[in-house]
Design an enzyme around this catalytic site. Sequence first.
Site: not given
Length: 418
Positions: A119, A169, A224, A284
Amino acid sequence: MEKKVLPLVISKKTAGWQTAGGGPWTHGTPSAATAGCHAAVDVSAFLPENSVSPPILFLFFQTCRQLFLLYFAYIFFICYLCAWNKRDFLNYKMAKIKTIGILTSGGDAPGMNAAIRAVTRAGIYNGFDIKAIYRGYDGLITNDIRPFTTENVSGIIGQGGTILKTARSKEFATEEGRKKAHDNLAAAGIDALVVIGGNGSLTGAMKFAQEFDICCIGLPGTIDNDLYGTDNTIGYDTTMNTIVECVDRIRDTAQSHERIFFVEVMGRDAGFLAQNSAIASGAEAAIIPEDSTDVDQLARFMERGIRKSKRSCIVIVSESPKCGAMYYADRVRKEFPDYDVRVSILGHLQRGGRPSARDRILASRTGVGAIEAIMQGQRNIMVGVRNNEVAYVPLSEAIRSDKPFDRKLIKVLDELSI
């Protein structure tokens, strides 16, 4: 009264009407100068008695032609106004953007520094001033804002975490906090804001943009991988590789001691990390929010281990406040007391480390895409990558829509874990 014959000339050169004599509707025969270029026509033969004279017809057709030209000019003008409203007006409004602010918020993710670098450098390259906001939205409230240059981001592409620091925040969640943040933003001369973060961070950006009509661009920075509109989020690939490396090490101990290990990974309300790391590490089973697990499924996990003539296996569990790895381990201890069960919660180990090449590329592409979005007049969108193409998604859609989960992955793991 004898009808006079008026020879009419159609000029190929002028595509207009004129008389044979070359003047405006005079009598006579075609001159030699007009030979081959004009055709004499006796228009009176085609006109009924007492009909309008050719000059009046000429004026009529000329008037119609003028009206048609005026009509098409009007249509063209309306189309231009529509195009101006959609493109030029936005460009005019975006031309007022001179300074871009950048912040990271929420949980840190590998690749955030690469996004900050992208950026900053893309913004300066395209003529913008860049200002960094430290400690997320808290930095807006406390006015922790500093000018940024290319030197500030030199050598950070391979660093984990975020050089701008980050925080969650609580004050920014209030209207008073956002008002104070906007006042500091205006005082710093910042016209647009780039926010790198996950679901909560982009939700804050959306509210901020709606309340104060400021241009906010989001970058999907979360391990995530739960934001809609992008195939992967910044940090997801690195974190999955970290999980696989940890599980490979845990498996050595599980096999040596014939133990069942429940390995808890992050992911919030999404099971992308758990499911894909389970496939990649040869686990598994994976217990994820998208596929609720009951006692019968746990029993099937155990039976698979017995059929394979071993008493050890790895189960990847997506974090949950109610039914995480500890919860399932306790159930197995009670219902299958013959098994030695252990729990390993990877925790914040997953967040750190040098970002993978994929995360660096994703961060770089979306960072440049954020600047391009601002230059195009885009507002309140998240920049992602879908099907290897940079895509713009409204913030409201990115945070509120459920990201599709490929349930075929569950079948893949079931078949490979026999």
